[in-house]
Every structure is written in structure tokens, then in C-alpha cells.
Design a protein around this motif. Structure first.
Motif, PDB file in Angstrom:
ATOM      1  N   TYR A  68       0.956  -1.372  -0.056  1.00 49.81           N
ATOM      2  CA  TYR A  68      -0.047  -0.131   0.085  1.00 49.81           C
ATOM      3  C   TYR A  68       0.826   1.396   0.101  1.00 49.81           C
ATOM      4  O   TYR A  68       1.913   1.422   0.692  1.00 49.81           O
ATOM      5  N   ALA A  69       0.497   2.155  -0.613  1.00 51.20           N
ATOM      6  CA  ALA A  69       1.004   3.579  -0.732  1.00 51.20           C
ATOM      7  C   ALA A  69       0.249   4.568  -0.073  1.00 51.20           C
ATOM      8  O   ALA A  69      -0.940   4.749  -0.487  1.00 51.20           O
ATOM      9  N   VAL A  70       0.688   5.074   0.938  1.00 49.34           N
ATOM     10  CA  VAL A  70      -0.098   6.009   2.026  1.00 49.34           C
ATOM     11  C   VAL A  70       0.425   7.358   2.254  1.00 49.34           C
ATOM     12  O   VAL A  70       1.756   7.187   2.361  1.00 49.34           O
ATOM     13  N   SER A  71      -0.042   8.462   2.412  1.00 47.81           N
ATOM     14  CA  SER A  71       0.393   9.757   2.697  1.00 47.81           C
ATOM     15  C   SER A  71       1.318   9.782   3.901  1.00 47.81           C
ATOM     16  O   SER A  71       0.974   9.284   4.837  1.00 47.81           O
ATOM     17  N   THR A  72       2.642  10.068   3.675  1.00 49.21           N
ATOM     18  CA  THR A  72       3.650  10.205   4.686  1.00 49.21           C
ATOM     19  C   THR A  72       2.940  11.023   6.016  1.00 49.21           C
ATOM     20  O   THR A  72       3.142  10.718   7.043  1.00 49.21           O
ATOM     21  N   GLY A  73       2.473  12.210   5.691  1.00 47.07           N
ATOM     22  CA  GLY A  73       1.947  13.114   6.605  1.00 47.07           C
ATOM     23  C   GLY A  73       0.799  12.382   7.520  1.00 47.07           C
ATOM     24  O   GLY A  73       0.854  12.519   8.625  1.00 47.07           O
ATOM     25  N   LEU A  74       0.139  11.561   6.760  1.00 48.79           N
ATOM     26  CA  LEU A  74      -1.137  10.908   7.548  1.00 48.79           C
ATOM     27  C   LEU A  74      -0.467   9.961   8.461  1.00 48.79           C
ATOM     28  O   LEU A  74      -0.740   9.866   9.659  1.00 48.79           O
ATOM     29  N   LEU A  75       0.623   9.082   8.033  1.00 50.14           N
ATOM     30  CA  LEU A  75       1.084   8.109   8.704  1.00 50.14           C
ATOM     31  C   LEU A  75       1.857   8.855  10.073  1.00 50.14           C
ATOM     32  O   LEU A  75       1.577   8.394  11.268  1.00 50.14           O
ATOM     33  N   ALA A  76       2.556   9.883   9.948  1.00 52.45           N
ATOM     34  CA  ALA A  76       3.206  10.441  10.824  1.00 52.45           C
ATOM     35  C   ALA A  76       2.242  10.988  11.985  1.00 52.45           C
ATOM     36  O   ALA A  76       2.237  11.259  13.166  1.00 52.45           O
ATOM     37  N   LEU A  77       0.982  11.571  11.352  1.00 50.80           N
ATOM     38  CA  LEU A  77      -0.055  12.039  12.226  1.00 50.80           C
ATOM     39  C   LEU A  77      -0.652  10.964  12.915  1.00 50.80           C
ATOM     40  O   LEU A  77      -0.799  11.341  14.446  1.00 50.80           O
ATOM     41  N   LEU A  78      -0.723   9.981  12.823  1.00 52.95           N
ATOM     42  CA  LEU A  78      -1.350   8.551  13.484  1.00 52.95           C
ATOM     43  C   LEU A  78      -0.506   8.471  14.564  1.00 52.95           C
ATOM     44  O   LEU A  78      -0.860   7.975  15.547  1.00 52.95           O
ATOM     45  N   ALA A  79       0.947   8.480  14.042  1.00 55.02           N
ATOM     46  CA  ALA A  79       1.887   7.953  15.101  1.00 55.02           C
ATOM     47  C   ALA A  79       1.664   9.184  16.205  1.00 55.02           C
ATOM     48  O   ALA A  79       1.853   8.724  17.564  1.00 55.02           O
ATOM     49  N   ASN A  80       1.608  10.287  15.747  1.00 53.51           N
ATOM     50  CA  ASN A  80       1.469  11.420  16.915  1.00 53.51           C
ATOM     51  C   ASN A  80       0.346  11.328  17.711  1.00 53.51           C
ATOM     52  O   ASN A  80       0.497  11.404  19.135  1.00 53.51           O
ATOM     53  N   LEU A  81      -0.569  11.172  17.110  1.00 46.88           N
ATOM     54  CA  LEU A  81      -1.817  10.955  17.940  1.00 46.88           C
ATOM     55  C   LEU A  81      -2.028   9.781  18.842  1.00 46.88           C
ATOM     56  O   LEU A  81      -2.420   9.815  20.053  1.00 46.88           O
ATOM     57  N   ALA A  82      -1.308   8.574  18.543  1.00 51.08           N
ATOM     58  CA  ALA A  82      -1.133   7.595  19.367  1.00 51.08           C
ATOM     59  C   ALA A  82      -0.332   7.686  20.422  1.00 51.08           C
ATOM     60  O   ALA A  82      -0.769   7.262  21.366  1.00 51.08           O
ATOM     61  N   VAL A  83       0.824   8.455  20.377  1.00 49.13           N
ATOM     62  CA  VAL A  83       1.751   8.723  21.481  1.00 49.13           C
ATOM     63  C   VAL A  83       1.042   9.787  22.450  1.00 49.13           C
ATOM     64  O   VAL A  83       0.874   9.661  23.525  1.00 49.13           O
ATOM     65  N   SER A  84       0.364  10.874  21.952  1.00 44.69           N
ATOM     66  CA  SER A  84      -0.493  11.844  22.441  1.00 44.69           C
ATOM     67  C   SER A  84      -1.356  11.476  23.542  1.00 44.69           C
ATOM     68  O   SER A  84      -1.470  11.679  24.811  1.00 44.69           O
ATOM     69  N   PHE A  85      -2.273  10.647  22.668  1.00 42.19           N
ATOM     70  CA  PHE A  85      -3.457   9.829  23.746  1.00 42.19           C
ATOM     71  C   PHE A  85      -2.706   8.866  24.686  1.00 42.19           C
ATOM     72  O   PHE A  85      -3.312   8.804  25.705  1.00 42.19           O
ATOM     73  N   ALA A  86      -1.798   8.068  24.228  1.00 46.37           N
ATOM     74  CA  ALA A  86      -1.448   6.818  25.195  1.00 46.37           C
ATOM     75  C   ALA A  86      -0.649   7.675  26.295  1.00 46.37           C
ATOM     76  O   ALA A  86      -0.890   6.991  27.446  1.00 46.37           O
TER      77      ALA A  86
END
Length: 481
Positions: free
Chosen positions: A449-467
């Protein structure tokens, strides 16, 4: 002097002259409105732009060399994939309507001039304020670089060789911004939009007539597997994720927020969110120029040259010069707002000792433009649009602190800072690993799959922020402003 060069110089020079002198005939530098007033007039236009001026200013921010140069170039090179910019501008305006009036209200109540100001007021964290400010500054440099590339492209089409077009673009932008402040692009955005509309409507009527109609245009598009008029296999995922990530990032940039915060009222922002989608029609028509270039037989290794070469081939010299001037002005106006937005971050949040100093803000804006020039010379992006998408990866990492910070979610400043760091590091690492390409290829369960790099980085950001915020109250016990 050829007619094209003469017409180009007249329209481009008049725009620079009007923008550079607007502060003199408005008299705001000598208005005596009190300490610091001149710097706020330069940086935010005094916060008194109504719905009409905000329409042109925000539209001028949003529709740039990205629209006129980069999007058709991507369509020329990749076909339908380049049209991801259309759904992105459809998605973004409901977001603007729902979020930006609230952001404006918070900023006005707290006396905030930047996104970093708002975050500091919400969370009381100097470190998080700096993180947001640095993200805004880093994100805007490649975006301004894209505008310089747009101006350089039309100057090269006029026959100006080497570094001269780039240095001329830099000098024009520097003088225009230094002297005019935010009033310069606010005033000349009206001229810019009128010129762009004339060019686009002439292009979508005259060019197809030369080429045998729209049927011939689509028939001339490259066939399957080479970037034709339909999405190819495997392009749907990057198309959709780029559209979503671009929409989320669009109004986090310093320049688009500057246009929002300079509005007179929240209602002016809502009104613009309702009517600005008209620009999406314009964007779709401009994107078609990439397909028209194939039908016209344009061949070039430099995709950014596609639109200038198309105009030079099909229009008479004098009108080609007008078109080139419209493209250059269409890059100059938003680049100025970008530099001003970045200067606001530098002087208020990164180097607050310069806050309130008109000279300090002007020097900061000039330094930002030198940074953008370095991006043009130092970064080797395959497509001009990659400069904007690189900035999107960076600015998306401010989404949790800025947008979710408006809600009553219990997010800790330390967790947001950690999430920002993880998202920024991951996003930039993937970008440079992929040669500045805006998508990253993943393999899941044996499928690619080819996915937006910005969206991948944002998902990692949100996961850490909420965790790291889960079940805890904000450190300072503040509710949403």
C-alpha cells in the motif's frame, strides 16, 4: 524586447509597485495608533479585514503556484493521480467552517497572533509553544520555495537563463513584503485573482479550440500504465490519503492562519468558508492544463515548465506575457503572506525579544525568504508539488495541540510534545528515505500500500499523545479556552 516580455514586465512591476507603496498611501506607519501598532499592521493588517478582503486574502493564500504550476505539472506527469487536489479542497472547507471561527475567537480573546500563541495560552507550555512555532517555520520554507519556482518557471519561459530568474523572483518578493506588509498581498490579491480568472477562462476556451475540443484532449492523454485520465491500479490509496492529509494541513500553515486571524470577525470566516469552494472549480480547470499539454505535443523533462510552454505555444505573444505575469503574481502574493506568517512566529514565539519591532519583523521575514531560497537550491524534489507536500508532513504534527486543544479532551502538554517529536521525526525520516516523495509504501499481510507520509506521521503522533494522556488531567488544570 518581445511583446511577451514587455507585457509581463508591465503587469508584474505594477503589482509590486502597488503592493510596496500601499503602506504609504494608507498612512498606517505614521498613523500614531500607539506602540507596536505599526508591527501589527505589518504582520496582521490591524485585524480589520472584512469578508470581502478576507475572501481575496485567504483565496490568495490558498491558490498559489501550487495551483497554476505544480498541480498541472503533476497531472502532466502522472495523469488522474494529480487531481487529488480537488477532493482535498472540497474536504477542507467544512473543516474551516467548523474550526476556524472558534480559533479566531480564542485568538482575539487572548490577544494571540500565531498558532504558537494559542497553544501557549491553552497549555501554558513554553516547550510546546516552541515546537509549534518551529513546525510552522520549517513547513513554510519549502512552500515559499514552490512560489519562487513558479516565478522562475515563467521567467525561464521568457528566455531568461540560469540563476537570474530565481534571484529576480527572490528580490521582487523581498521588496514587496518588506515595504508593504500584509496590506500588500491583501490589496493586490484582488488584482491577482482577476488576472488568474482571465487566464483560466481564456485557457479552457481557447486552448481546446486549438486542440480540436475536449474529446481530443482526453483522447491524447497517455494510455494505461503511463499516467492517463483514469486512476491506475494502486493509486486509489495514495490519492485518497493525500487528499485527506492535505485537507487537514491546509489551514494549519502560518500563512493561511494569518489570513484567518486578520479577519474582522468570526462571521467573515464563516462567510468565506461557504463561498471559497468556488475556487475549487478554478482548480479543476487549471489541472486540466496538464492533459492539454499532452494534446498540444508539449515535451519537457521539467514538469514545472508545462503550463508556460503551453501558453507560449498557443497564445499570441502579448497574451502569453499577460498569462506569465498572472502566474508570477499568483506566486508573489501568497509567498508574501507566507513570509509574514513565518516572521510572526519568529518574532513572537521563537525570538520574543523582537516582538513589537517593525524592523525586527521585516528582518525576520527576509531571513525566511533566504531559507526558502536555500530550499530551492538544496532540495532536489522530483515534482514542484513535493515542496508543498513536504511542508504538509511537518505542519500536520501541530494538529493535536492546535485543533484538539480547542476541545475538552484531557491532553497533557508533555504528551503532546512527545507525540509531536515522534510524528515529526518519523515523517521527515520517511520523506528523505523516499526521496522527498509524499507517500510511503507499506507491506501489510503480504499486500503493498502507498499511504500519505503526513497521515502516517500524524497517526503516530496521535497514538503517542493519547497514550501518555490517558486518564490524566492537563497539568495546569485548564479547560478548553
Amino acid at each position: 524586447m518581445t511583446p511577451a516580455i514587455g507585457v509581463f514586465l508591465v503587469f508584474f512591476a505594477v503589482t509590486i509597485l502597488l503592493g510596496s507603496t500601499v503602506s504609504l498611501w494608507r498612512g498606517w506607519l505614521a498613523s500614531g495608533r500607539g506602540p507596536g501598532s505599526a508591527s501589527q499592521e505589518w504582520g496582521l493588517g490591524g485585524r480589520h479585514f472584512g469578508a470581502w478582503v478576507t475572501w481575496f486574502l485567504v483565496g490568495g493564500d490558498f491558490y498559489t503556484a501550487y495551483t497554476v504550476i505544480a498541480v498541472p505539472a503533476l497531472v502532466y506527469a502522472t495523469g488522474a493521480y494529480g487531481f487529488f487536489a480537488l477532493p482535498y479542497t472540497v474536504i477542507v472547507y467544512p473543516f474551516v467552517y467548523a474550526v476556524m471561527p472558534r480559533l479566531w475567537t480564542v485568538a482575539r480573546a487572548g490577544g494571540h497572533d500565531t498558532a504558537a500563541d494559542i497553544v501557549r495560552g491553552r497549555f501554558g507550555s513554553r516547550a510546546l509553544e516552541l515546537a509549534v512555532a518551529v513546525s510552522g517555520l520549517l513547513a513554510i520554507l519549502p512552500y515559499i520555495a514552490l512560489q519562487l519556482i513558479g516565478i522562475r518557471s515563467v521567467m525561464e519561459a521568457l528566455g531568461l537563463p540560469g540563476l537570474l530568474p530565481l534571484l529576480a523572483a527572490f528580490a521582487a518578493l523581498a521588496a514587496y513584503t518588506w515595504l508593504g506588509g500584509l496590506h500588500a498581498p491583501a490589496f493586490t490579491a484582488v488584482i491577482k485573482d482577476m488576472m488568474i480568472y482571465v487566464v483560466v477562462f481564456a485557457a479552457v476556451i481557447v486552448v481546446p479550440i486549438h486542440l480540436g475540443g475536449y474529446g481530443a484532449v482526453f483522447a491524447a492523454a497517455p494510455g494505461s500504465g503511463t499516467g492517463g485520465a483514469m486512476l491506475e491500479r494502486g493509486q486509489a490509496m495514495p490519492y485518497a490519503t493525500l487528499a485527506l492529509s492535505s485537507a487537514l494541513a491546509a489551514f494549519l500553515y502560518p500563512h493561511t492562519l494569518t489570513g484567518i486571524l486578520a479577519a474582522r470577525s468570526a462571521d467573515a470566516i464563516r462567510t468565506n468558508a461557504v463561498f471559497l469552494p468556488a475556487y475549487t472549480i478554478l482548480l479543476g480547470l487549471i489541472a486540466l492544463l496538464g492533459l492539454m499539454a499532452h494534446a498540444a505535443g508539449i515535451e519537457t523533462q521539467h514538469a514545472a515548465q508545462v503550463v508556460p510552454l503551453l501558453f507560449a505555444r498557443l497564445f499570441p505573444g502579448w497574451f502569453a506575457g499577460f498569462c506569465f505575469a498572472a502566474i508570477a503574481v499568483g506566486a508573489l502574493v501568497p509567498a508574501s503572506v507566507m513570509a509574514i506568517g513565518a516572521a510572526n512566529l519568529l518574532t513572537r514565539n521563537i525570538l520574543p525579544g523582537l516582538s513589537g519591532s517593525l524592523r525586527g519583523m521585516r528582518i525576520a521575514g527576509l531571513a525566511v525568504k533566504f531559507g526558502a531560497l536555500a530550499c530551492v537550491l538544496g532540495l532536489n524534489a522530483r515534482f514542484a508539488i513535493d515542496f508543498q507536500l513536504l511542508g504538509g508532513v511537518v505542519i500536520l504534527q501541530t494538529f493535536p495541540a492546535l485543533v484538539l486543544g480547542l476541545t475538552r479532551l484531557r491532553l497533557r502538554p508533555g504528551a503532546l510534545l512527545l507525540g509531536w517529536g515522534v510524528g515529526s521525526a518519523l515523517g521527515l525520516a520517511l520523506c528523505f528515505h523516499d526521496g522527498l516523495a509524499p507517500v510511503h509504501h507499506l507491506t501489510l499481510a503480504g499486500a503493498g500500500y502507498a499511504v500519505s507520509t503526513g497521515l502516517l506521521a500524524l497517526l503516530a503522533n496521535l497514538a503517542v499523545s493519547f497514550a501518555f494522556s490517558l486518564g490524566r488531567r492537563p497539568v495546569h488544570g485548564k479547560s478548553a479556552p
